[in-house]
Design an enzyme around this catalytic site. Sequence first.
Site, short mmCIF file in Angstrom:
data_model
loop_
_atom_site.label_atom_id
_atom_site.label_comp_id
_atom_site.label_asym_id
_atom_site.label_seq_id
_atom_site.Cartn_x
_atom_site.Cartn_y
_atom_site.Cartn_z
N VAL A 1 8.17 -4.96 -8.52
CA VAL A 1 7.93 -3.54 -8.80
C VAL A 1 7.60 -3.40 -10.28
CG1 VAL A 1 8.97 -1.24 -8.85
CG2 VAL A 1 9.50 -2.81 -6.97
N THR B 1 -3.67 0.86 -12.24
CA THR B 1 -3.03 2.18 -12.23
C THR B 1 -3.92 3.41 -12.46
OG1 THR B 1 -1.17 1.01 -13.21
CG2 THR B 1 -0.98 3.37 -13.10
N1 GLY Z 1 1.23 -0.71 -14.80
C1 GLY Z 1 1.25 -1.09 -13.46
C2 GLY Z 1 2.00 -2.28 -13.18
O1 GLY Z 1 2.22 -3.12 -14.05
O2 GLY Z 1 2.41 -2.42 -12.05
#
Ligand code: GLY
Length: 314
Positions: free
Chosen positions: A200, A171
């Site tokens: 997701v 991320t």
């Molecule tokens: N923090 C990103 C994910 O776990 O998709």
Amino acid sequence: MDMRPVIVVHGGAWAIPDHLAESSTNGVKNAVTRGFSILANGGNSLQAVEATVRILEDNIAFDAGHGAVLNADGDVELDAIIMDGTNLAVGAVSCIKSIANPVMFARTIMEQTPHVMLTGSGANKFAEKMNIKKVPAEELVTENAVKEWEQYQKYKQSVTSLFNTERMHDTVGAVAIDHKGNIACATSTGGITNKMVGRVGDSPIIGSGAYADNFIGAVSTTGHGESIMKVMLARKVLFNMEKGETPQSAADQALEYMKNKVQGRGGLIVVSKSGEWAARFTTKRMAWASIANNILNYGLNPGENFQEKFDLNM
Ligand code: GLY
């Protein structure tokens, strides 16, 4: 209101290997500098966070856009969110393919539809209608992502064991406050390596991956998505600030809560309505950078805060 603009960015909280340390640090420093120049030249916080996250998406050191990790089928599926603290407008995408800058598309959804999030094939269909540039799927795939994916396939490591070793990539994000005191945030990700097709994570989920409200501040999170969603990490930090905590203590308390409650680790960046900011994490490393009051701050390891004088005209 005439505020001094502030911008903070992160390139993901995880066990960043040494061979990616320099490119991650340079990547966040470059992005924050360009984001700040937008604010300094009178641009608003929404423009700044979108442009900054686009720069991070284009950098293959990070797990977003180009350089995103691969899912169990070896494909890239991307999630992103952008939020405007002036009116709580928000746009998000999940599970999209072949779009290099999901944050730009999230903004289109925010501004051109009555919805908050589009997902999968419907999102891709809308992208075509809006002439959002499509790239060949393989263009987003890097050698590193393939190597990592092959290794996971070979050893059949589960997503859970990856999380425990913090080896997944993770991320990018930005939060900013502009001259007028308007606040915005954006987060974008390829998720976690070997994730199930259709999974997701937290990043596009309002209150989990990001949140912005001019009356409190803005947060962008990173880390183990399933844990972040369970505690709604971004909004939790802002709840703590509403109770009077500083951004740093609000962030630390929220991350500690996530660690104790669901054994999840991660990181986040936060800016308050008065321009105070923090970058905090409970993983081994997180690449982050900020510019406020003519100082560029950055770090990678716990406790690190390097400072350089920052002058746009230098
Ligand atoms: N923090 C990103 C994910 O776990 O998709």
